[in-house]
Design a protein around this motif. Structure first.
Motif, PDB file in Angstrom:
ATOM      1  N   ALA A 279       0.833  -1.207   0.000  1.00  0.00           N
ATOM      2  CA  ALA A 279       0.000   0.000   0.000  1.00  0.00           C
ATOM      3  C   ALA A 279       0.869   1.258   0.000  1.00  0.00           C
ATOM      4  O   ALA A 279       0.557   2.226  -0.700  1.00  0.00           O
ATOM      5  N   MET A 280       1.953   1.226   0.760  1.00  0.00           N
ATOM      6  CA  MET A 280       2.857   2.375   0.788  1.00  0.00           C
ATOM      7  C   MET A 280       3.505   2.575  -0.584  1.00  0.00           C
ATOM      8  O   MET A 280       3.655   3.716  -1.035  1.00  0.00           O
ATOM      9  N   ASN A 281       3.869   1.481  -1.247  1.00  0.00           N
ATOM     10  CA  ASN A 281       4.448   1.585  -2.592  1.00  0.00           C
ATOM     11  C   ASN A 281       3.445   2.184  -3.574  1.00  0.00           C
ATOM     12  O   ASN A 281       3.800   3.011  -4.413  1.00  0.00           O
ATOM     13  N   ARG A 282       2.181   1.749  -3.470  1.00  0.00           N
ATOM     14  CA  ARG A 282       1.141   2.304  -4.357  1.00  0.00           C
ATOM     15  C   ARG A 282       0.970   3.801  -4.103  1.00  0.00           C
ATOM     16  O   ARG A 282       0.879   4.592  -5.039  1.00  0.00           O
ATOM     17  N   ARG A 283       0.927   4.182  -2.826  1.00  0.00           N
ATOM     18  CA  ARG A 283       0.788   5.603  -2.498  1.00  0.00           C
ATOM     19  C   ARG A 283       1.976   6.407  -2.998  1.00  0.00           C
ATOM     20  O   ARG A 283       1.808   7.503  -3.523  1.00  0.00           O
ATOM     21  N   GLN A 284       3.155   5.861  -2.828  1.00  0.00           N
ATOM     22  CA  GLN A 284       4.350   6.568  -3.295  1.00  0.00           C
ATOM     23  C   GLN A 284       4.311   6.730  -4.817  1.00  0.00           C
ATOM     24  O   GLN A 284       4.645   7.795  -5.335  1.00  0.00           O
ATOM     25  N   SER A 285       3.880   5.693  -5.519  1.00  0.00           N
ATOM     26  CA  SER A 285       3.780   5.784  -6.974  1.00  0.00           C
ATOM     27  C   SER A 285       2.768   6.851  -7.373  1.00  0.00           C
ATOM     28  O   SER A 285       3.026   7.660  -8.280  1.00  0.00           O
ATOM     29  N   LEU A 286       1.624   6.879  -6.695  1.00  0.00           N
ATOM     30  CA  LEU A 286       0.619   7.907  -6.986  1.00  0.00           C
ATOM     31  C   LEU A 286       1.151   9.302  -6.669  1.00  0.00           C
ATOM     32  O   LEU A 286       0.892  10.257  -7.410  1.00  0.00           O
ATOM     33  N   GLN A 287       1.898   9.427  -5.582  1.00  0.00           N
ATOM     34  CA  GLN A 287       2.467  10.723  -5.226  1.00  0.00           C
ATOM     35  C   GLN A 287       3.468  11.187  -6.282  1.00  0.00           C
ATOM     36  O   GLN A 287       3.515  12.373  -6.623  1.00  0.00           O
TER      37      GLN A 287
END
Length: 177
Positions: free
Chosen positions: A91-99
């Motif tokens: 989830a953190m990786n997905r958020r970082q990618s979106l950011q």
């Protein structure tokens, strides 16, 4: 508790051994038609001795089963924690990618907005120069500056972006193994 019961059964075993030792120490001889003290004690104490041994063995087996179940439960909890941590990292990786995508979009919009603003200033200056007759067409001058300004702003944004990333890398060293 297991420890208290275990010590009682150990004490019982010691008492049974003491009785056996004392009976052996008296070196009794058997008299026809009568029972010896050793035989009497053996008949009377054997059921109690067998019961104590049986209960002690059951307690040991139960303790081993509880220990195995506790280990299995601990393993299950560890596996669940690992799964939860893995989901959190994903989830953190997905958020970082979106950011990062959002940051790229914002940077692109910033380049466009800054270029629009600077070209507008250049156009006002060109209009002033056109009114004095120093340049023929202010619109063409402003249009000619659009790619130059856009590339310059983009280059400065990239340079600033790299400088911030390098500063962050120095402040927070990479913690990967």
């Amino acid at each position: 508790s297991y420890a208290a019961q275990h010590s009682r059964f150990s004490a019982s075993r010691a008492y049974f051994q003491l009785v056996d030792q004392r009976v052996a120490d008296i070196h009794e001889t058997s008299i026809a038609g009568s029972q010896t003290v050793g035989e009497f004690l053996l008949r009377r104490l054997s059921p109690a001795r067998n019961t104590c041994e049986s209960v002690s063995q059951r307690q040991i087996a139960l303790s081993e089963r509880v220990s195995r179940m506790s280990n299995l439960l601990r393993t299950r909890v560890d596996v669940e924690q690992e799964r939860s941590s893995q989901e959190l990292l994903l989830a953190m990786n997905r958020r970082q990618s979106l950011q990062l995508k959002l940051q790229s979009t914002v940077e692109g919009l910033s380049v466009a907005a800054i270029t629009y603003y600077i070209v507008g200033l250049i156009k006002y200056m060109a209009l002033g120069l056109e009114s004095k007759g120093w340049i023929p067409d202010a619109e063409w001058v402003a249009a000619g500056f659009v790619p130059v300004v856009a590339l310059t702003v983009w280059w400065f944004m990239r340079r600033l972006h790299r400088r911030v990333l390098n500063r962050d890398a120095l402040v927070q060293p990479n913690s990967r193994p």
